[in-house]
Scaffold this active site. Structure first.
Site, mmCIF file in Angstrom:
data_model
loop_
_atom_site.group_PDB
_atom_site.id
_atom_site.type_symbol
_atom_site.label_atom_id
_atom_site.label_comp_id
_atom_site.label_asym_id
_atom_site.label_seq_id
_atom_site.Cartn_x
_atom_site.Cartn_y
_atom_site.Cartn_z
ATOM 1 N N HIS A 1 -10.731 -2.270 11.807
ATOM 2 C CA HIS A 1 -9.623 -3.098 11.327
ATOM 3 C C HIS A 1 -9.421 -4.226 12.344
ATOM 4 O O HIS A 1 -8.458 -4.218 13.111
ATOM 5 C CB HIS A 1 -8.374 -2.210 11.218
ATOM 6 C CG HIS A 1 -7.221 -2.848 10.513
ATOM 7 N ND1 HIS A 1 -5.931 -2.398 10.661
ATOM 8 C CD2 HIS A 1 -7.146 -3.880 9.651
ATOM 9 C CE1 HIS A 1 -5.121 -3.130 9.914
ATOM 10 N NE2 HIS A 1 -5.839 -4.037 9.298
ATOM 11 N N ASP B 1 -9.435 -9.569 9.195
ATOM 12 C CA ASP B 1 -8.937 -8.213 8.922
ATOM 13 C C ASP B 1 -9.948 -7.101 9.199
ATOM 14 O O ASP B 1 -9.556 -6.027 9.629
ATOM 15 C CB ASP B 1 -8.473 -8.142 7.462
ATOM 16 C CG ASP B 1 -7.552 -6.970 7.186
ATOM 17 O OD1 ASP B 1 -6.695 -6.678 8.044
ATOM 18 O OD2 ASP B 1 -7.688 -6.333 6.125
ATOM 19 N N ARG C 1 2.790 -4.127 19.693
ATOM 20 C CA ARG C 1 4.084 -4.777 19.892
ATOM 21 C C ARG C 1 4.896 -3.881 20.810
ATOM 22 O O ARG C 1 5.392 -2.838 20.375
ATOM 23 C CB ARG C 1 4.741 -4.900 18.519
ATOM 24 C CG ARG C 1 6.007 -5.663 18.424
ATOM 25 C CD ARG C 1 6.510 -5.605 16.998
ATOM 26 N NE ARG C 1 5.875 -6.592 16.149
ATOM 27 C CZ ARG C 1 6.331 -7.837 15.990
ATOM 28 N NH1 ARG C 1 7.414 -8.229 16.606
ATOM 29 N NH2 ARG C 1 5.703 -8.667 15.181
ATOM 30 N N ARG D 1 0.849 -1.184 0.000
ATOM 31 C CA ARG D 1 0.000 0.000 0.000
ATOM 32 C C ARG D 1 0.890 1.242 0.000
ATOM 33 O O ARG D 1 1.914 1.284 0.673
ATOM 34 C CB ARG D 1 -0.890 0.029 1.254
ATOM 35 C CG ARG D 1 -2.028 -0.954 1.198
ATOM 36 C CD ARG D 1 -2.937 -0.817 2.392
ATOM 37 N NE ARG D 1 -2.334 -1.304 3.609
ATOM 38 C CZ ARG D 1 -1.844 -0.552 4.570
ATOM 39 N NH1 ARG D 1 -1.900 0.761 4.490
ATOM 40 N NH2 ARG D 1 -1.306 -1.078 5.642
ATOM 41 N N ASN E 1 -1.544 -18.238 22.911
ATOM 42 C CA ASN E 1 -2.337 -17.033 23.183
ATOM 43 C C ASN E 1 -3.764 -17.358 23.625
ATOM 44 O O ASN E 1 -4.436 -16.539 24.244
ATOM 45 C CB ASN E 1 -2.374 -16.127 21.941
ATOM 46 C CG ASN E 1 -0.998 -15.562 21.629
ATOM 47 O OD1 ASN E 1 -0.132 -15.526 22.514
ATOM 48 N ND2 ASN E 1 -0.778 -15.138 20.405
ATOM 49 N N SER F 1 4.837 -10.535 0.212
ATOM 50 C CA SER F 1 4.183 -11.468 -0.724
ATOM 51 C C SER F 1 2.878 -11.958 -0.101
ATOM 52 O O SER F 1 2.751 -11.996 1.126
ATOM 53 C CB SER F 1 5.112 -12.643 -1.018
ATOM 54 O OG SER F 1 5.533 -13.236 0.198
ATOM 55 N N ARG F 2 1.936 -12.325 -0.947
ATOM 56 C CA ARG F 2 0.584 -12.590 -0.435
ATOM 57 C C ARG F 2 -0.028 -13.841 -1.018
ATOM 58 O O ARG F 2 0.397 -14.336 -2.053
ATOM 59 C CB ARG F 2 -0.325 -11.399 -0.813
ATOM 60 C CG ARG F 2 0.087 -10.070 -0.210
ATOM 61 C CD ARG F 2 -0.482 -9.904 1.153
ATOM 62 N NE ARG F 2 -0.018 -8.707 1.830
ATOM 63 C CZ ARG F 2 -0.684 -8.134 2.836
ATOM 64 N NH1 ARG F 2 -1.815 -8.623 3.268
ATOM 65 N NH2 ARG F 2 -0.185 -7.070 3.442
ATOM 66 N N LYS G 1 -9.570 -2.328 1.828
ATOM 67 C CA LYS G 1 -9.260 -1.188 2.707
ATOM 68 C C LYS G 1 -10.043 0.066 2.302
ATOM 69 O O LYS G 1 -10.506 0.820 3.143
ATOM 70 C CB LYS G 1 -7.763 -0.889 2.665
ATOM 71 C CG LYS G 1 -6.875 -2.047 3.047
ATOM 72 C CD LYS G 1 -7.070 -2.462 4.475
ATOM 73 C CE LYS G 1 -6.038 -3.511 4.877
ATOM 74 N NZ LYS G 1 -6.253 -3.970 6.253
ATOM 75 N N SER H 1 -0.977 -3.656 11.408
ATOM 76 C CA SER H 1 -0.563 -4.613 10.381
ATOM 77 C C SER H 1 0.707 -5.333 10.853
ATOM 78 O O SER H 1 1.563 -4.722 11.498
ATOM 79 C CB SER H 1 -0.270 -3.875 9.068
ATOM 80 O OG SER H 1 -1.376 -3.102 8.695
ATOM 81 N N ALA H 2 0.803 -6.615 10.537
ATOM 82 C CA ALA H 2 1.980 -7.443 10.860
ATOM 83 C C ALA H 2 2.170 -7.729 12.349
ATOM 84 O O ALA H 2 3.284 -7.877 12.826
ATOM 85 C CB ALA H 2 3.258 -6.830 10.272
ATOM 86 N N CYS H 3 1.066 -7.794 13.095
ATOM 87 C CA CYS H 3 1.147 -8.194 14.511
ATOM 88 C C CYS H 3 0.439 -9.525 14.758
ATOM 89 O O CYS H 3 0.171 -9.891 15.890
ATOM 90 C CB CYS H 3 0.573 -7.114 15.421
ATOM 91 S SG CYS H 3 1.674 -5.724 15.674
ATOM 92 N N TYR I 1 -1.454 -3.442 -6.948
ATOM 93 C CA TYR I 1 -1.278 -4.133 -5.669
ATOM 94 C C TYR I 1 -2.613 -4.217 -4.905
ATOM 95 O O TYR I 1 -3.373 -3.244 -4.860
ATOM 96 C CB TYR I 1 -0.217 -3.421 -4.802
ATOM 97 C CG TYR I 1 -0.207 -3.999 -3.413
ATOM 98 C CD1 TYR I 1 0.357 -5.255 -3.183
ATOM 99 C CD2 TYR I 1 -0.836 -3.352 -2.351
ATOM 100 C CE1 TYR I 1 0.310 -5.837 -1.920
ATOM 101 C CE2 TYR I 1 -0.883 -3.931 -1.093
ATOM 102 C CZ TYR I 1 -0.312 -5.165 -0.880
ATOM 103 O OH TYR I 1 -0.381 -5.744 0.354
ATOM 104 N N GLY I 2 -2.855 -5.346 -4.273
ATOM 105 C CA GLY I 2 -4.126 -5.630 -3.591
ATOM 106 C C GLY I 2 -4.697 -4.486 -2.762
ATOM 107 O O GLY I 2 -5.813 -4.033 -2.999
HETATM 108 C C1 OXD Z 1 -2.814 -4.463 6.112
HETATM 109 C C2 OXD Z 1 -3.400 -5.592 5.342
HETATM 110 O O1 OXD Z 1 -1.850 -3.840 5.650
HETATM 111 O O2 OXD Z 1 -4.328 -6.212 5.868
HETATM 112 O O3 OXD Z 1 -3.308 -4.175 7.211
HETATM 113 O O4 OXD Z 1 -2.963 -5.858 4.218
HETATM 114 MN MN MN Z 2 -5.106 -5.255 7.617
#
Ligand code: OXD
Ligand code: MN
Length: 597
Positions: A230, A281, A410, A73, A506, A378-379, A210, A252-254, A201-202
């Site tokens: 989100h 998401d 984090r 993004r 968790n 990558s997705r 989004k 994102s990425a957590c 890109y997605g």
């Molecule tokens: C993000 C996604 O960036 O879900 O949050 O791709």
């Molecule tokens: Mn997201």
């Protein structure tokens, strides 16, 4: 030009107008059928936009490579275009609608010459549910069409729903020249319109995700008095068959996707928990007539990060992506399967990397650094229905009742493993002050704290000060609001080692959260909120070092007072617009900490 499959005037007028601007050679309407999907795949493969993978090992799977500078993004090219700048707020880039349309029109002009324009009617949420919203995306990318067919309910049924309600979000997308200097992701919330150009890109091009489900939906949700968030949504089935649902927001990425599909830990197996994934998401949540909060996931697929996905981190996802999946920017192996850093199995000897270049194990670039096989972002795009954990309530129009809202970030040293807010207002403060530290995977200063309220900073389609106020108001509308919690899986000891194993374990924390929601356990009142009695976290079968849990639950008032300085600075950016209640919570926390210092 072919006959349109609808007489809806608003829609046909708009499609004709966009066609006059973009000048495609042809217009094709997406009906959502399997035959049409197959046809598009065949065309995309022959145009080399997709590569067919090994159909024995990965049935229905294909690979796509994006342009090298079109892999994520692009927040700096993403705008909220409201008449008044203040309505976009300090959290967004802003352009006036007139200037934005003018700038983008010049790029869309004749952008589809020599190409087909696809018209995709789609529903975010189950078709016909009172929660759902209809959109129509116009695009010149087959990759976008095929992704939208997984991520949304696209085609005939959505079109018939549009005709019934006569309004929809107008989403215009063109790859144009895929030129980063002519790339714009524009949102016009006052016109219920999205224009995205210059990216494939997605996150920039799948406009249901989004752009519609968060930025435009958050704007609509404020007017219509609901929440577009989100957040993942997961169900936790107890041994007696009762299922409780939670919604959770992490930057994102957590690990949202991993948590949403969690496999209960070995040690808790005897308890017989089972996890049901509703979404990973996005959550749309409404107050129902019973005075509680209900949620749906507007999406129908996962657009997950491949790198790091393996049987240890997320065994259910490994099952999910074995069929009918679009892979993007991963390594193509000699046997027609795929690989990425952190995937299961041995590192392959060779393949074609995400750039389309020959790749060999151990290969280094000119600077002596390993050449990555897959792009770090990558997705895979895959239907939720593929997942062994897919909830049976995904298609239910009413969604699921939410017992708890969980925020997280984090934080190496500050936040304890888990704590509970005193009440809704305090919970909104906890969400509004959410922050995460940069990891080595991100550019910038390691450990630097980035504020990301409710994990919505890049996705809130209006001034976040008004968004906080909206959250406060929503609490007042609920007879029984969900309890709000904060978790931190990433706390470290003095030597920089993670104190908590994370992943499957968790669930032990979620168990405490649900016990609190059901008034099964009491808790320790601290300046920041309620914390667990260490004995209330079930550690059966978990070999946690002596004293680790106590460290995980420790609060240092001095560190929190320091943290408040950052919060103060952040809140001040919103000037007079910030709700007074948040400053009240700030003062109260500061006073409680000073007493305990
Ligand atoms: C993000 C996604 O960036 O879900 O949050 O791709
Ligand atoms: Mn997201």
């Amino acid at each position: 030009m072919k006959k349109f499959p609808t007489h809806n005037k608003k829609l046909t007028d708009w499609v004709n107008k966009m066609a006059r601007l973009c000048k495609p050679d042809d217009i094709v309407w997406i009906d959502g059928s399997e035959e049409q999907k197959k046809q598009l795949e065949i065309e995309a493969i022959s145009a080399q936009e997709l590569i067919l993978l090994n159909q024995e090992k990965l049935p229905g799977c294909v690979l796509h490579r994006t342009a090298l500078d079109d892999v994520a993004r692009t927040e700096h090219l993403t705008y909220i275009c409201t008449k008044k700048k203040r309505d976009a707020g300090p959290n967004n880039n802003w352009m006036s609608p007139a200037a934005a349309y003018k700038k983008a029109k010049a790029i869309f002009d004749k952008a589809m010459r020599g190409r087909t324009m696809y018209v995709i009617p789609f529903s975010m949420g189950p078709v016909g549910s009172p929660f759902s919203k209809i959109g129509v995306e116009i695009t010149d990318s087959r990759y976008v069409v095929l992704n939208m067919m997984i991520m949304t309910r696209a085609g005939e049924a959505a079109l018939r729903q549009l005709e019934k309600q006569d309004h929809f979000t107008k989403c215009l997308h063109s790859k144009a020249e895929l030129d980063i200097n002519k790339r714009l992701i524009l949102h016009f919330p006052e016109d219920n319109t999205i224009w995205s150009v210059g990216s494939g890109y997605g996150g920039n091009a799948l406009l249901g995700k989004k752009c519609l489900s968060l930025r435009i939906a958050s704007f609509i949700a404020r007017k219509e008095r609901w929440l577009a968030e989100h957040m993942l949504i997961m169900g936790i089935e107890e041994p007696n068959g009762h299922i409780e649902y939670i919604a959770a927001a992490f930057p994102s990425a957590c690990g949202k996707t991993n948590l949403a599909m969690l496999l209960p830990p070995e040690g808790l197996k005897v308890k017989g928990y089972r996890i049901w994934t509703v979404g990973d998401d996005i959550a749309w949540m409404r107050v129902d007539s019973d005075g509680t909060l209900w949620a749906v996931n507007p999406e129908a697929g996962f657009f997950g990060v491949a790198v790091g996905t393996n049987s240890q981190a997320n065994p259910n996802m490994i099952e999910t992506i074995k069929k009918n999946t679009i892979y993007t920017n991963v390594l193509l192996k000699k046997d027609g399967t795929v690989w990425w850093e952190g995937a299961d199995g041995d590192v392959p000897e060779e393949g074609i990397d995400w750039r389309g270049e020959p790749w060999k194990k151990g290969i280094l670039d000119a600077k002596g650094k390993p050449v990555s096989a897959a792009h770090p972002n990558s997705r895979f795009t895959t239907p939720i229905a593929n997942s062994p954990t897919a909830s049976f309530r995904i298609e239910q129009h009413h969604g699921v009742p939410i017992s708890a809202i969980v925020f997280g970030g984090r934080r190496q040293h500050l936040a304890p493993l888990v704590y509970e807010a005193f009440n809704w207002q305090h919970g909104v403060f906890v969400g509004a002050t959410m922050a995460s530290e940069r990891t080595a995977a991100q550019v910038g200063q390691l450990g630097e704290v980035r504020r990301d309220p409710m994990a919505m900073l890049p996705f809130c389609g209006y001034n976040m000060a008004y968004y906080f106020k909206h959250w406060l108001d929503m609490g007042k509308r609920m007879a029984k609001p969900p309890k709000i919690f904060h978790v931190n899986w990433f706390r470290m000891d003095e030597s920089g080692k993670f104190l908590w194993p994370g992943f499957r374990e968790n669930l032990r924390v979620l168990e405490w959260i649900l016990d609190r929601c059901n008034n099964k356990v009491d808790a320790v009142r601290t300046p920041i909120g309620y914390l667990p009695h260490p004995s209330d976290i079930d550690l059966t079968g978990l070999d946690l070092p002596q004293g680790a849990l106590e460290k995980l639950l420790q609060i240092r008032p001095k560190d929190w007072l320091e943290e408040l300085k950052g919060v103060n600075k952040f809140f001040k950016e919103f000037k007079k617009c910030l709700p007074k209640e948040l400053w009240d919570e700030y003062e109260k926390l500061s006073n409680r900490l000073k007493v305990n210092e």
